[in-house]
Design a protein around this motif. Structure first.
Motif, PDB file in Angstrom:
ATOM      1  N   MET A 299       0.827  -1.204   0.000  1.00 10.03           N
ATOM      2  CA  MET A 299       0.000   0.000   0.000  1.00 10.03           C
ATOM      3  C   MET A 299       0.865   1.258   0.000  1.00 10.03           C
ATOM      4  O   MET A 299       0.629   2.183  -0.779  1.00 10.03           O
ATOM      5  CB  MET A 299      -0.925   0.016   1.218  1.00 10.03           C
ATOM      6  CG  MET A 299      -1.808   1.258   1.298  1.00 10.03           C
ATOM      7  SD  MET A 299      -2.770   1.370   2.829  1.00 10.03           S
ATOM      8  CE  MET A 299      -1.485   1.742   4.030  1.00 10.03           C
ATOM      9  N   LEU A 300       1.858   1.312   0.868  1.00 15.03           N
ATOM     10  CA  LEU A 300       2.658   2.532   1.037  1.00 15.03           C
ATOM     11  C   LEU A 300       3.696   2.723  -0.065  1.00 15.03           C
ATOM     12  O   LEU A 300       3.947   3.845  -0.501  1.00 15.03           O
ATOM     13  CB  LEU A 300       3.345   2.507   2.401  1.00 15.03           C
ATOM     14  CG  LEU A 300       2.408   2.542   3.616  1.00 15.03           C
ATOM     15  CD1 LEU A 300       3.190   2.332   4.907  1.00 15.03           C
ATOM     16  CD2 LEU A 300       1.645   3.865   3.673  1.00 15.03           C
ATOM     17  N   ALA A 301       4.300   1.626  -0.520  1.00 19.11           N
ATOM     18  CA  ALA A 301       5.353   1.721  -1.535  1.00 19.11           C
ATOM     19  C   ALA A 301       4.802   1.615  -2.952  1.00 19.11           C
ATOM     20  O   ALA A 301       5.465   2.036  -3.898  1.00 19.11           O
ATOM     21  CB  ALA A 301       6.409   0.638  -1.299  1.00 19.11           C
ATOM     22  N   GLY A 302       3.606   1.024  -3.090  1.00 22.99           N
ATOM     23  CA  GLY A 302       3.033   0.852  -4.421  1.00 22.99           C
ATOM     24  C   GLY A 302       3.690  -0.264  -5.214  1.00 22.99           C
ATOM     25  O   GLY A 302       3.487  -0.376  -6.424  1.00 22.99           O
ATOM     26  N   GLU A 303       4.466  -1.107  -4.540  1.00 20.58           N
ATOM     27  CA  GLU A 303       5.140  -2.219  -5.206  1.00 20.58           C
ATOM     28  C   GLU A 303       4.459  -3.546  -4.868  1.00 20.58           C
ATOM     29  O   GLU A 303       3.898  -3.705  -3.786  1.00 20.58           O
ATOM     30  CB  GLU A 303       6.611  -2.303  -4.770  1.00 20.58           C
ATOM     31  CG  GLU A 303       7.491  -1.211  -5.329  1.00 20.58           C
ATOM     32  CD  GLU A 303       8.967  -1.467  -5.041  1.00 20.58           C
ATOM     33  OE1 GLU A 303       9.806  -0.921  -5.770  1.00 20.58           O
ATOM     34  OE2 GLU A 303       9.279  -2.217  -4.092  1.00 20.58           O
ATOM     35  N   ALA A 304       4.539  -4.476  -5.822  1.00 22.40           N
ATOM     36  CA  ALA A 304       4.060  -5.858  -5.618  1.00 22.40           C
ATOM     37  C   ALA A 304       2.574  -5.930  -5.272  1.00 22.40           C
ATOM     38  O   ALA A 304       2.130  -6.905  -4.668  1.00 22.40           O
ATOM     39  CB  ALA A 304       4.882  -6.557  -4.541  1.00 22.40           C
ATOM     40  N   GLN A 305       1.792  -4.930  -5.659  1.00 22.70           N
ATOM     41  CA  GLN A 305       0.359  -4.994  -5.371  1.00 22.70           C
ATOM     42  C   GLN A 305      -0.306  -6.152  -6.103  1.00 22.70           C
ATOM     43  O   GLN A 305      -1.249  -6.759  -5.590  1.00 22.70           O
ATOM     44  CB  GLN A 305      -0.320  -3.672  -5.724  1.00 22.70           C
ATOM     45  CG  GLN A 305      -0.012  -2.542  -4.757  1.00 22.70           C
ATOM     46  CD  GLN A 305      -0.982  -1.384  -4.867  1.00 22.70           C
ATOM     47  OE1 GLN A 305      -1.952  -1.428  -5.609  1.00 22.70           O
ATOM     48  NE2 GLN A 305      -0.721  -0.334  -4.112  1.00 22.70           N
ATOM     49  N   VAL A 306       0.187  -6.481  -7.297  1.00 23.63           N
ATOM     50  CA  VAL A 306      -0.397  -7.594  -8.050  1.00 23.63           C
ATOM     51  C   VAL A 306      -0.268  -8.896  -7.266  1.00 23.63           C
ATOM     52  O   VAL A 306      -1.220  -9.696  -7.205  1.00 23.63           O
ATOM     53  CB  VAL A 306       0.264  -7.725  -9.444  1.00 23.63           C
ATOM     54  CG1 VAL A 306       1.770  -7.944  -9.352  1.00 23.63           C
ATOM     55  CG2 VAL A 306      -0.390  -8.835 -10.246  1.00 23.63           C
ATOM     56  N   TYR A 307       0.878  -9.124  -6.620  1.00 22.72           N
ATOM     57  CA  TYR A 307       1.072 -10.358  -5.857  1.00 22.72           C
ATOM     58  C   TYR A 307       0.346 -10.309  -4.514  1.00 22.72           C
ATOM     59  O   TYR A 307      -0.111 -11.333  -4.007  1.00 22.72           O
ATOM     60  CB  TYR A 307       2.572 -10.607  -5.656  1.00 22.72           C
ATOM     61  CG  TYR A 307       3.295 -10.767  -6.978  1.00 22.72           C
ATOM     62  CD1 TYR A 307       2.836 -11.684  -7.920  1.00 22.72           C
ATOM     63  CD2 TYR A 307       4.392  -9.982  -7.306  1.00 22.72           C
ATOM     64  CE1 TYR A 307       3.463 -11.825  -9.146  1.00 22.72           C
ATOM     65  CE2 TYR A 307       5.030 -10.112  -8.536  1.00 22.72           C
ATOM     66  CZ  TYR A 307       4.554 -11.034  -9.448  1.00 22.72           C
ATOM     67  OH  TYR A 307       5.166 -11.171 -10.671  1.00 22.72           O
TER      68      TYR A 307
END
Length: 271
Positions: free
Chosen positions: A158-166
């Motif tokens: 949520m905070l970094a915007g990374e790996a949201q797909v996983y």
């Protein structure tokens, strides 16, 4: 009549503007979404208590701890339905994580995807607070570990915007939660020897197989296909992408073996 319709449209328009300009504004999304998640959990808990007291005669005869767990499981079922629906939509039906879009799939996010993760964080915060409050009556150390690991992974996404797909692929596994809760409801209501309990066990077996075993195989395959993108993430995000699914997969296999053993035992008694 016409004046009242116009007034309703005006209120609706103002509400939409408020949501768009405040709740879904980038700097506020993480904070407002977590608060919304906690508020929704409180509503689900209270609604479960209200509905059960009216429509389930045995609710009043439950012990205080049983009523708390009953309401807690209603809350977790509400979250499971919400997060499973949104996860399926974002992963498979929206174009947010589509391979046809330009850019790295591992760093894609939107206000909606971030908001939904925040709501889920609000649930995990609420649930783990109740677990600690009544420990170990609502769950042992494995639940605490599961929730803390989930909070770590979801918060980073949520905070970094990374790996949201996983993260969303992992959250689809919450589809099994209503079945697990229903099994507890049936047992607590004295319906362990009924056909409903047996059918629930069979459905739970297949749901777990699809949502917590086969889905994880697909997740790791997706990571393999997009490894060149995964390795471009920050080190912490890169580690989480492998550690969180791996640990949860092991826990899922352990729980799945228990489900299979219980189902075999139940089927043997019916013969």
């Amino acid at each position: 009549m016409q004046t009242s319709v116009m007034a309703m449209k005006s209120y609706r328009f103002q509400a939409e503007l408020f949501v768009r300009d405040y709740f879904l504004t980038d700097p506020f999304v993480p904070y407002t979404s977590v608060l919304c998640g906690i508020f929704m959990c409180k509503m689900a808990y209270d609604l479960t208590q209200l509905i059960s007291s009216f429509y389930f005669k045995g609710y009043a005869s439950l012990t205080k701890i049983q009523r708390i767990e009953w309401n807690n499981r209603g809350m977790s079922s509400a979250h499971a339905v919400f997060i499973t629906t949104m996860s399926l939509y974002l992963v498979f039906f929206s174009d947010l994580f589509s391979d046809h879009r330009e850019g790295l799939v591992t760093v894609r996010s939107s206000n909606l995807s971030t908001f939904v993760l925040g709501v889920s964080i609000g649930y995990f915060i609420s649930d783990i607070a109740m677990i600690f409050w009544l420990y170990p009556l609502l769950g042992g150390m494995e639940y605490v570990f599961h929730h803390l690991l989930s909070l770590c992974g979801i918060s980073y996404a949520m905070l970094a915007g990374e790996a949201q797909v996983y993260t969303y692929m992992l959250l689809i596994s919450e589809a099994t939660t209503p079945g697990v809760n229903l099994r507890w409801f049936l047992d607590t209501a004295g319906m362990k020897r009924t056909n409903a309990y047996l059918i629930n066990g069979v459905l739970m077996f297949f749901a777990w197989l699809v949502a917590r075993i086969l889905l994880f195989v697909y997740l790791f395959y997706h990571i393999y296909l997009h490894y060149d993108q995964v390795e471009q993430m920050h080190t912490f995000g890169y580690l989480l992408t492998f550690v969180v699914p791996s640990v949860l997969a092991i826990m899922n296999l352990i729980w799945f073996s228990k489900i299979l053993k219980g189902l075999k035992k139940q089927l043997a008694k019916r013969q």
